[in-house]
Write an enzyme that holds these catalytic residues in place. Sequence first.
Site, mmCIF file in Angstrom:
data_model
loop_
_atom_site.group_PDB
_atom_site.id
_atom_site.type_symbol
_atom_site.label_atom_id
_atom_site.label_comp_id
_atom_site.label_asym_id
_atom_site.label_seq_id
_atom_site.Cartn_x
_atom_site.Cartn_y
_atom_site.Cartn_z
ATOM 1 N N HIS A 1 24.691 -19.189 -5.070
ATOM 2 C CA HIS A 1 25.450 -19.916 -6.086
ATOM 3 C C HIS A 1 25.420 -19.136 -7.401
ATOM 4 C CE1 HIS A 1 24.746 -23.929 -3.737
ATOM 5 N NE2 HIS A 1 25.717 -23.199 -3.235
ATOM 6 N N ASP B 1 31.576 -20.440 -0.703
ATOM 7 C CA ASP B 1 31.940 -19.600 -1.852
ATOM 8 C C ASP B 1 33.194 -20.078 -2.576
ATOM 9 O OD1 ASP B 1 29.781 -17.838 -1.223
ATOM 10 O OD2 ASP B 1 31.016 -17.036 0.378
#
Length: 459
Positions: free
Chosen positions: A48, A20
């Site tokens: 994503h 992340d």
Amino acid sequence: MGAATKTGYADVLVGLQFGDEGKARIVDHLAAGYDVIARFNGGANAGHTIATPSGALRLRQVPSGVLHPGVALYIGSGCVVGLQQLASEIAMLAAQGISLEGRLTISDRCPLVQPRHVLADRRDGARIGTTGNGIGPCYADLAARMRGAERVAFQLRDLWCDEGRVFELMTRLASQADDDDEAIAAMVDGMRHAWRVVRPFVTNDAVALLRRVEAGARVLFEGAQSVMLDVVHGVQPWVTSSHTLPAYAYVGGDLPCRYHRKTIGVAKAIVSRVGNGPLPTELGGQRSEAYCAAAAHAGRGRADEAASHDPLKLLAEADAFSTGVAIRMLANEYGTGTGRPRRVGLLDVAQLQRAIQQAGVDEVYLNKCDSLAAFSHTPERCIPVIVAGEAGSASQRVLQFPAFAHGSIPTDAASPLPPQLEALLAWLAHAIGRPLRGIGLGPERAQMRLLEPNQQTTP
Ligand code: IMP
């Protein structure tokens, strides 16, 4: 004989912390300079996110270059495929006017995530805090190959050969592990429909990507998860089940490593982690870990924290746990796929240095620099950065940088950065010994700022 000069090359982009780091927005930013964006590891466990004018685009298996119509997309054999999730991602993109026809190619060597894998992951993955997508059991079965007289792993090419038999075997394998036959039948049925959507994109050409590179294509490999979650080099068992180091791009991405050009690392200015496992600089330490685990278990996330806390009040408390909650809220640190609150920690430069060295990173992008503005609301008005040693240990060294206010972050590309941020970035580039190519000043595409060479500190 070396590669001919007309041939293309590949760059590899990986996350340098615990996932992340905002890899997708950097890929989106760089995509126009490449012909192919390729995935080489993981599956639907990746989340994503790319900000677009019509809202956030959330991808799990399709490479993040999707918004650039001229760029081809490749899912390499190192990725495991969740058929239903991939089919719904393709449909979601089509609904947004993005067709993948003629653009997306998937290796027929990709292992297939089976209902059994999802059921096993949901049952056993909670202690690690997995995403529950069956990724670990799928890679495990690939290595196991057989149980007794039965095959337990299937690749997409098995579906090509005899899909009826594979779906039948998958149903039997799942029923041996779980007695909810109705749920299993529904899952397998969903997979049958999804296979019809996915099948046209699958290739049996093991050198499909190589051919393109030989013809001059420039490839960007997009890593999923991050180097700290590598199955071997991360801290077991709190890792993902694939190899996340950049060298693996050439195994899972189906390209000889002779085409490697450079490695790009993506980090963020505050660190986060979802799931369990060590996060040495976590704000609030074990209390934060336990709180986030309980919240994930109970399905509590962004809305609950927004309803119960005022982040500015929390920052004024001068308490590490409260600071962590506040930064999570202000920096929107909640899981893309799962919505789980992410555990938040301080920038750990010692960890970053080790990751850069081990992964052989040539240049770095640093996201979420704007989130450091939260520290202007703490009583010390300083940004703490860990520069050596384990957090909480006697050897730990922390540097304090003067904080800058959120209002001083430029909203246009021409305005200068706050001098405090400028100073921190120059110090960081020097400390990691790699140029900082760009920084994130907010989630939007326009809030990505490239740094001029004279703003970068090269070793
Ligand atoms: P799995 O990959 O679903 O088996 O989960 C193993 C660990 O990796 C868990 O701690 C997950 O939270 C973490 N993980 C998997 N994918 C991602 C990701 O895309 N971002 C951040 N963490 C991830």
